[in-house]
Design a protein around this motif. Sequence first.
Motif, PDB file in Angstrom:
ATOM      1  N   LYS A   4       0.651  -1.411  -0.078  1.00 10.83           N
ATOM      2  CA  LYS A   4       0.059  -0.306  -0.061  1.00 10.83           C
ATOM      3  C   LYS A   4       1.253   1.126   0.137  1.00 10.83           C
ATOM      4  CE  LYS A   4      -3.779   2.164   2.002  1.00 10.83           C
ATOM      5  NZ  LYS A   4      -4.996   1.907   2.451  1.00 10.83           N
ATOM      6  N   LEU A   8       0.827   4.377  -2.801  1.00 10.57           N
ATOM      7  CA  LEU A   8       0.140   5.667  -2.253  1.00 10.57           C
ATOM      8  C   LEU A   8       1.407   6.487  -3.080  1.00 10.57           C
ATOM      9  CD1 LEU A   8      -0.993   5.284   1.053  1.00 10.57           C
ATOM     10  CD2 LEU A   8      -2.019   6.648  -0.697  1.00 10.57           C
ATOM     11  N   LYS A  11       0.968   7.086  -6.764  1.00 11.41           N
ATOM     12  CA  LYS A  11      -0.204   7.597  -6.838  1.00 11.41           C
ATOM     13  C   LYS A  11       0.479   9.546  -6.170  1.00 11.41           C
ATOM     14  CE  LYS A  11      -4.464   7.933  -7.582  1.00 11.41           C
ATOM     15  NZ  LYS A  11      -4.916   8.006  -8.723  1.00 11.41           N
ATOM     16  N   TYR A  50      -4.303  11.935  -0.634  1.00 14.87           N
ATOM     17  CA  TYR A  50      -2.973  10.481  -0.408  1.00 14.87           C
ATOM     18  C   TYR A  50      -1.773  10.991   0.499  1.00 14.87           C
ATOM     19  CZ  TYR A  50      -5.477   8.313  -4.140  1.00 14.87           C
ATOM     20  OH  TYR A  50      -6.949   7.511  -5.012  1.00 14.87           O
ATOM     21  N   GLU A  53      -2.821  10.041   3.190  1.00 10.87           N
ATOM     22  CA  GLU A  53      -2.945   8.367   3.292  1.00 10.87           C
ATOM     23  C   GLU A  53      -1.763   8.694   4.117  1.00 10.87           C
ATOM     24  OE1 GLU A  53      -6.009   5.782   3.494  1.00 10.87           O
ATOM     25  OE2 GLU A  53      -7.039   7.997   4.041  1.00 10.87           O
ATOM     26  N   MET A  54      -0.835   8.047   3.203  1.00  5.65           N
ATOM     27  CA  MET A  54       0.620   8.228   3.610  1.00  5.65           C
ATOM     28  C   MET A  54       1.133   8.903   4.760  1.00  5.65           C
ATOM     29  SD  MET A  54       3.350   7.108   2.087  1.00  5.65           S
ATOM     30  CE  MET A  54       3.294   7.006   0.948  1.00  5.65           C
TER      31      MET A  54
END
Length: 124
Positions: A4, A8, A11, A50, A53-54
């Motif tokens: 994941k 990320l 992305k 993102y 999220e990271m």
Amino acid sequence: MKTKHEMLEDKLKGLNAYIKELKDKAAKHGTQSEHYEEDLMEAEHNLKYYEGEMARLKGLSEEEPDGTTYLVYEDAAGEWRWQLRAANKRIIADSGEGYHNKQDCLHGITLVKDSKDAPVKDRK
């Protein structure tokens, strides 16, 4: 299979490249902002998501104390950013831009804290 974290990172790199390409092409061709502004805003919104999220994946969220907290982190582009998070970990405010130096990022937090007595005005 990619982790994941790797997905990320990919992305974020892609979004940063896309944003740079949009800005570069618009500047090169003299494109008016209304022709690319919607795409740019969407890409920047996705980039912030993102990055959050990271940060969460790296475990920064779990290290936060209870209550409202400023979170300082380095984004995928190597710039420093801050987020103001509520006790429920939701983002209340963010830096809105990346800083080359961590000290400049921390100074931005100080400016926000110092503005607590600034008047609130309605926009008409």
